[in-house]
Design an enzyme around this catalytic site. Structure first.
Site, PDB file in Angstrom:
ATOM      1  N   ASP A   8       0.876  -1.031  -0.075  1.00  9.96           N
ATOM      2  CA  ASP A   8       0.068   0.413  -0.256  1.00  9.96           C
ATOM      3  C   ASP A   8       1.023   0.946   0.161  1.00  9.96           C
ATOM      4  O   ASP A   8       1.657   1.167  -0.168  1.00  9.96           O
ATOM      5  CB  ASP A   8      -1.116   0.405   1.123  1.00  9.96           C
ATOM      6  CG  ASP A   8      -0.613   0.667   2.517  1.00  9.96           C
ATOM      7  OD1 ASP A   8       0.698   0.527   2.507  1.00  9.96           O
ATOM      8  OD2 ASP A   8      -1.179   0.155   3.448  1.00  9.96           O
ATOM      9  N   CYS A  65       3.334  -2.981   4.261  1.00 11.08           N
ATOM     10  CA  CYS A  65       2.476  -1.695   4.249  1.00 11.08           C
ATOM     11  C   CYS A  65       3.210  -0.978   5.424  1.00 11.08           C
ATOM     12  O   CYS A  65       4.396  -1.753   5.663  1.00 11.08           O
ATOM     13  CB  CYS A  65       0.304  -1.703   4.811  1.00 11.08           C
ATOM     14  SG  CYS A  65       0.805  -3.283   6.272  1.00 11.08           S
ATOM     15  N   THR A  67       3.294  -0.690   8.212  1.00 10.36           N
ATOM     16  CA  THR A  67       3.002  -2.041   9.371  1.00 10.36           C
ATOM     17  C   THR A  67       3.347  -3.258   9.486  1.00 10.36           C
ATOM     18  O   THR A  67       4.283  -4.286  10.211  1.00 10.36           O
ATOM     19  CB  THR A  67       2.315  -1.772  11.183  1.00 10.36           C
ATOM     20  OG1 THR A  67       0.991  -2.687  10.403  1.00 10.36           O
ATOM     21  CG2 THR A  67       2.047  -0.596  11.424  1.00 10.36           C
ATOM     22  N   HIS A  98      10.086 -23.856   9.225  1.00 11.41           N
ATOM     23  CA  HIS A  98       9.342 -24.512  10.265  1.00 11.41           C
ATOM     24  C   HIS A  98       7.717 -24.136   9.325  1.00 11.41           C
ATOM     25  O   HIS A  98       6.853 -24.946   9.983  1.00 11.41           O
ATOM     26  CB  HIS A  98       8.945 -23.182  11.560  1.00 11.41           C
ATOM     27  CG  HIS A  98      10.271 -24.008  12.242  1.00 11.41           C
ATOM     28  ND1 HIS A  98      10.267 -23.817  13.732  1.00 11.41           N
ATOM     29  CD2 HIS A  98      11.742 -24.215  12.120  1.00 11.41           C
ATOM     30  CE1 HIS A  98      11.462 -24.104  14.167  1.00 11.41           C
ATOM     31  NE2 HIS A  98      11.883 -24.044  12.864  1.00 11.41           N
TER      32      HIS A  98
HETATM   33  C1  RB5 Z   1      -2.031   2.686   6.228  1.00 11.97           C
HETATM   34  O1  RB5 Z   1      -2.732   4.009   6.819  1.00 11.97           O
HETATM   35  C2  RB5 Z   1      -1.531   1.530   7.562  1.00 11.97           C
HETATM   36  O2  RB5 Z   1      -2.550   1.641   8.151  1.00 11.97           O
HETATM   37  C3  RB5 Z   1      -1.304   0.615   6.462  1.00 11.97           C
HETATM   38  O3  RB5 Z   1       0.007   0.639   5.860  1.00 11.97           O
HETATM   39  C4  RB5 Z   1      -1.337  -0.245   7.218  1.00 11.97           C
HETATM   40  O4  RB5 Z   1       0.034  -0.144   8.354  1.00 11.97           O
HETATM   41  C5  RB5 Z   1      -2.096  -1.192   7.981  1.00 11.97           C
HETATM   42  O5  RB5 Z   1      -1.962  -2.558   8.549  1.00 11.97           O
END
Ligand code: RB5
Length: 152
Positions: A8, A65, A67, A98
């Site tokens: 993303d 993404c 996180t 694993h």
């Molecule tokens: C986007 O702002 C953020 O929520 C997404 O990249 C991710 O971290 C979601 O888990």
């Protein structure tokens, strides 16, 4: 091995770095987007990448993404996907050996690009150990069937 790659907006910049690494390593891959830092919804990208893996079009996927968490949660909703969030090299190796993880997820807002590249190299280079781990992975598949809403 063919890799499906996606992110993303929160993972866009790290995805571009990982693309360069895959090119350097001469590993075949397809970039499923996103293609800018404009906001998109990570489940859409997770579906694009994970969908191609369960269809057998690509062997493994890398999803990024902000996180690494949301995109991994979404990918793991697709039966047959074992997506693992890795921000260290030990986990990257262990989740191949694993869990036979077929998708690696990382957070572009969490780790630097050099560590991420080392994680990708390790994850791509490690093989599933089988044996007792196969039994456990089989049990994950049984859970997918047991709790699949269309089976209840
Ligand atoms: C986007 O702002 C953020 O929520 C997404 O990249 C991710 O971290 C979601 O888990």
């Amino acid at each position: 091995m063919r890799i499906a790659l996606g992110s993303d907006h929160g993972g866009y910049e790290l995805k571009e770095e990982i693309k360069s690494l895959l090119e350097e390593m001469k590993i075949e891959f397809k970039d499923f987007g996103t293609f800018s830092t404009d906001s998109v919804d990570y489940p859409d990208i997770a579906e694009l990448v994970a969908g191609t893996i369960v269809k057998g079009e690509f062997e493994r996927g890398i999803l990024i993404c902000g996180t690494g968490i949301g995109i991994g949660i979404a990918a793991n909703k697709i039966p047959g996907i074992r997506a693992a969030l890795c921000h260290d090299v030990f986990s990257a190796r262990a989740t191949r050996e694993h869990n036979n993880a077929n998708v690696l997820t990382m957070g572009g807002r969490i780790i630097g690009s050099e560590l991420a590249k080392e994680i990708v190299r390790t994850w791509l280079g490690a093989d599933f150990s089988g044996g007792r781990h196969q039994r456990r992975v089989d049990k994950i598949s049984l859970l997918e069937n047991k709790y699949n809403k269309s089976n209840s």
